[in-house]
Design a protein around this motif. Structure first.
Motif, mmCIF file in Angstrom:
data_model
loop_
_atom_site.group_PDB
_atom_site.id
_atom_site.type_symbol
_atom_site.label_atom_id
_atom_site.label_comp_id
_atom_site.label_asym_id
_atom_site.label_seq_id
_atom_site.Cartn_x
_atom_site.Cartn_y
_atom_site.Cartn_z
ATOM 1 N N THR A 117 0.764 -1.320 0.093
ATOM 2 C CA THR A 117 0.098 -0.063 0.079
ATOM 3 C C THR A 117 0.908 1.252 -0.052
ATOM 4 N N PHE A 118 1.792 1.341 1.048
ATOM 5 C CA PHE A 118 2.511 2.494 0.959
ATOM 6 C C PHE A 118 3.562 2.580 -0.295
ATOM 7 N N LYS A 119 4.148 1.466 -0.702
ATOM 8 C CA LYS A 119 4.816 1.522 -1.913
ATOM 9 C C LYS A 119 4.127 2.023 -3.081
ATOM 10 N N ARG A 120 3.102 1.548 -3.352
ATOM 11 C CA ARG A 120 2.179 1.847 -4.324
ATOM 12 C C ARG A 120 1.973 3.341 -4.635
ATOM 13 N N ALA A 121 1.701 3.914 -3.195
ATOM 14 C CA ALA A 121 1.299 5.488 -3.017
ATOM 15 C C ALA A 121 2.409 6.456 -3.494
ATOM 16 N N ARG A 122 3.602 5.717 -3.153
ATOM 17 C CA ARG A 122 4.924 6.645 -3.512
ATOM 18 C C ARG A 122 5.277 6.292 -4.919
ATOM 19 N N ASP A 123 4.962 5.099 -5.624
ATOM 20 C CA ASP A 123 5.591 5.017 -6.963
ATOM 21 C C ASP A 123 5.358 6.093 -8.029
ATOM 22 N N ALA A 125 5.666 6.241 -10.924
ATOM 23 C CA ALA A 125 5.077 5.577 -12.290
ATOM 24 C C ALA A 125 3.753 5.559 -12.224
ATOM 25 N N ASN A 126 3.010 5.436 -10.906
ATOM 26 C CA ASN A 126 1.721 5.606 -10.730
ATOM 27 C C ASN A 126 0.741 6.915 -10.936
ATOM 28 N N LYS A 127 1.695 8.015 -10.738
ATOM 29 C CA LYS A 127 1.307 9.433 -10.762
ATOM 30 C C LYS A 127 0.114 9.563 -10.137
ATOM 31 N N LEU A 128 -0.064 9.234 -8.853
ATOM 32 C CA LEU A 128 -1.135 9.446 -7.834
ATOM 33 C C LEU A 128 -0.874 10.596 -7.317
ATOM 34 N N VAL A 129 -2.403 11.347 -7.285
ATOM 35 C CA VAL A 129 -2.456 12.768 -6.580
ATOM 36 C C VAL A 129 -3.236 12.646 -5.593
ATOM 37 N N GLY A 130 -3.822 11.592 -4.853
ATOM 38 C CA GLY A 130 -4.849 11.747 -3.816
ATOM 39 C C GLY A 130 -4.154 12.004 -2.486
ATOM 40 N N SER A 131 -4.761 12.107 -1.476
ATOM 41 C CA SER A 131 -4.240 12.783 -0.034
ATOM 42 C C SER A 131 -3.339 11.798 0.662
ATOM 43 N N THR A 132 -3.240 10.589 0.280
ATOM 44 C CA THR A 132 -2.375 9.543 0.704
ATOM 45 C C THR A 132 -0.780 9.836 -0.044
ATOM 46 N N PRO A 133 -0.732 9.908 -1.185
ATOM 47 C CA PRO A 133 0.598 10.222 -1.656
ATOM 48 C C PRO A 133 0.970 11.690 -1.775
ATOM 49 N N ALA A 178 -4.931 -7.999 -5.631
ATOM 50 C CA ALA A 178 -6.006 -7.301 -6.618
ATOM 51 C C ALA A 178 -5.429 -6.375 -7.143
ATOM 52 N N TYR A 179 -4.756 -5.354 -6.566
ATOM 53 C CA TYR A 179 -4.394 -3.996 -7.190
ATOM 54 C C TYR A 179 -3.028 -4.280 -8.297
ATOM 55 N N GLU A 180 -2.372 -5.170 -7.735
ATOM 56 C CA GLU A 180 -1.297 -5.566 -9.067
ATOM 57 C C GLU A 180 -1.879 -5.846 -10.254
ATOM 58 N N ARG A 181 -3.180 -6.540 -10.181
ATOM 59 C CA ARG A 181 -3.755 -7.025 -11.401
ATOM 60 C C ARG A 181 -4.578 -5.759 -12.250
ATOM 61 N N MET A 182 -4.660 -4.636 -11.594
ATOM 62 C CA MET A 182 -5.737 -3.564 -12.066
ATOM 63 C C MET A 182 -4.842 -2.246 -12.416
ATOM 64 N N THR A 183 -5.287 -1.849 -13.570
ATOM 65 C CA THR A 183 -4.624 -0.531 -13.992
ATOM 66 C C THR A 183 -5.119 0.713 -12.949
ATOM 67 N N ILE A 184 -4.695 1.758 -13.156
ATOM 68 C CA ILE A 184 -4.835 2.959 -12.153
ATOM 69 C C ILE A 184 -6.493 3.111 -12.226
#
Length: 525
Positions: A117-123, A125-133, A178-184
């Motif tokens: 969970t924490f690594k995905r938020a910081r990666d 490559a995912n370009k996540l912009v929510g409150s967690t990252p 589950a989330y490794e199988r899904m796109t963003i």
């Protein structure tokens, strides 16, 4: 609908000019096992690491577990974690994870899901912009996460952080498989959860439905289904409540409170909210307009503070008395030495003259645009129009632009950080820590810094706060930083939003100050 209820519905809805809803309410009324909440705006995503809105976060709180959570009494309590400890230097946080928990797809949960969970938020490559990252990990000083064994998760941070556990309580734990199988994009539409409710249905601009997980062991939920409906207009939300089609409505318009209380089927609960309402100044170079350049000067921003009659806005538009905010920290944790800027338009004009912005022949000093949403905050549109008029009155000709919250305004303030050059926004705060409120501005590049403010007099002081020290010394630094914020005025300071919730008489539920709507603990009467 009984004859008595129909009469109550007609009386209440007639006051709102929505009598026709009485005739359609019977088919829409929820059954005894369903609770319905009406919001003003739709979700933009259901990926917890993309969520930036408290409205959507409330849904996520039911669908995912976190390691710890803040309960209805404002206390940090264990959730997916059984316990927590930290290394002597505070840089290593260790969580013991509960065994036997499962994801909603049936796969077992372990500490590896926490690390993922924490690594995905910081990666990046995912370009996540929510409150967690964008807020939690930045404020935390996150460095890495690991799972030395199935029941032990370790979070590493760059230095001691006095509010680390509170920040981590906001991170929803995702299922790695589950989330490794899904796109963003897929993760944002059909999520796989871990909490007491599972995702069932999302009809855009209409509703999101979640269903109870029957065998969830950590929380006992009463309702089988919770429906989160999108009802943008405040008067329609009130009408739906009085027609008993919904159980909770948010942001009750002040002029509808008496009507709801007299309806015979619902009451309004009011609480002193912790959301900081403000007008931000955007310093991004894209706003190299005369107005945008003017508000980069602190003396101009201070002058504009005197132009706004905040107590009158509260009395007339929010129907609640308020004391104008002096900063971004909720009372009683604010700096007691700072006094609210008074309403003094003559002073505003005098300071603008002195700053080099006299009125021109047409009476205008410079033009500005004020952007904001409609229906996201209490009476937000009318508050913005009032602010626009106050500024125009002192020669700052202000064009108020109302934008759709989910599709336009939220991406503009968060992902692009290009709302402005003035924008109306409310950000959630708390009462448990001054540092938590200040953490929105933990770094110039934080997503929660939509002003793109980078004053070193503020940001250089975080190093002092992030080390173990006596509470009195920490308080001294906090007060000095709040004085910088007050003087430099990156916000046009407004108020801490009073919150009004309309609640059906069939529901046992208590409103919280932090805008969290917890229906796991709610029951039917």
């Amino acid at each position: 609908m009984t004859e008595l209820n129909s009469l109550a519905c007609r009386i209440g809805l007639a006051a709102l000019g929505l009598l026709g809803l009485c005739e359609t309410s019977l088919a829409q009324r929820p059954d005894a096992r369903t609770a319905v909440v009406a919001y003003g705006s739709d979700a933009s995503t259901l990926d917890p690491q993309q969520i930036n809105s408290r409205d959507t976060q409330n849904i996520a709180d039911h669908v995912w577990m976190s390691l710890y959570e803040i309960d209805d009494d404002g206390k940090l309590v264990p959730y997916f974690a059984e316990s927590f400890s930290e290394s002597p230097d505070g840089k290593q946080l260790t969580f013991k994870i509960r065994a036997g928990m499962k994801c909603h797809d049936g796969s077992p949960m372990s500490a590896e899901d926490v690390a993922y969970t924490f690594k995905r938020a910081r990666d990046p490559a995912n370009k996540l912009v929510g409150s967690t990252p964008g807020f939690v990990l930045t404020s935390l000083g996150y460095k890495n996460a690991s799972a030395p064994d199935p029941t032990t998760a370790v979070i590493e941070i760059d230095q001691y952080n006095p509010i680390a556990l509170g920040l981590i309580s906001e991170v929803k734990i995702l299922c790695k498989a589950a989330y490794e199988r899904m796109t963003i994009d897929q993760a944002g539409q059909k999520p796989v959860g871990t909490g007491p409710y599972r995702f069932a249905e999302w009809i855009k601009s209409d509703r999101i439905v979640i269903e109870k997980v029957p065998d969830f062991p950590l929380r006992k939920a009463s309702f089988d289904r919770i429906v989160w409906r999108v009802v943008p207009e405040a008067s329609t939300r009130a009408a739906e409540l009085m027609a008993r089609n919904v159980d909770i409505i948010t942001n009750v318009a002040p002029d509808q409170i008496d009507t709801i209380n007299r309806s015979g089927g619902a009451k309004v609960q009011s609480v002193a909210g912790t959301r900081r309402m403000y007008v931000g100044f955007n310093f991004k170079p894209v706003f190299n307009t005369p107005g945008g350049l003017a508000v980069r000067k602190a003396e101009v921003r201070r002058a504009l503070q005197y132009a706004i009659d905040v107590p009158t806005i509260c009395e007339q538009l929010l129907r609640a008395p308020c004391k104008r905010a002096t900063g971004l920290v909720n009372p009683p944790n604010d700096n007691p030495d700072l006094k609210p800027y008074p309403y003094d338009p003559a002073m505003a004009e005098k300071l603008l003259d002195a700053a080099g912005y006299p009125r021109k022949a047409d009476g205008v000093r410079f033009d500005m645009k004020l952007q904001g949403p409609n229906g996201r905050y209490l009476n937000d549109k009318n508050v913005m129009l009032a602010i626009g008029q106050y500024l125009t009155d002192i020669g700052v000709k202000t064009d108020v632009e109302i934008l759709d919250w989910a599709s336009v305004y939220l991406p503009l303030t968060r992902a692009k950080k290009e709302a402005g050059p003035m924008f109306f926004l409310g950000t959630g705060g708390g009462t448990w820590s001054a540092l938590y409120d200040m953490a929105d501005l933990s770094a110039p590049d934080a997503i929660t810094n939509p002003m793109n403010w980078d004053d070193p007099k503020w940001f250089s002081r975080w190093a002092e706060l992030n080390r173990k020290q006596p509470e009195s010394e920490q308080r001294r630094v906090v007060n000095e930083m709040l004085k910088v914020f007050y003087d430099e005025s990156p916000w046009l300071l407004l108020y801490f939003q009073p919150d009004f919730y309309g609640v059906s008489d069939r529901l046992n539920w208590r409103a919280r100050r932090d805008e969290r709507i917890n229906l796991v603990s709610a029951t039917a009467k």
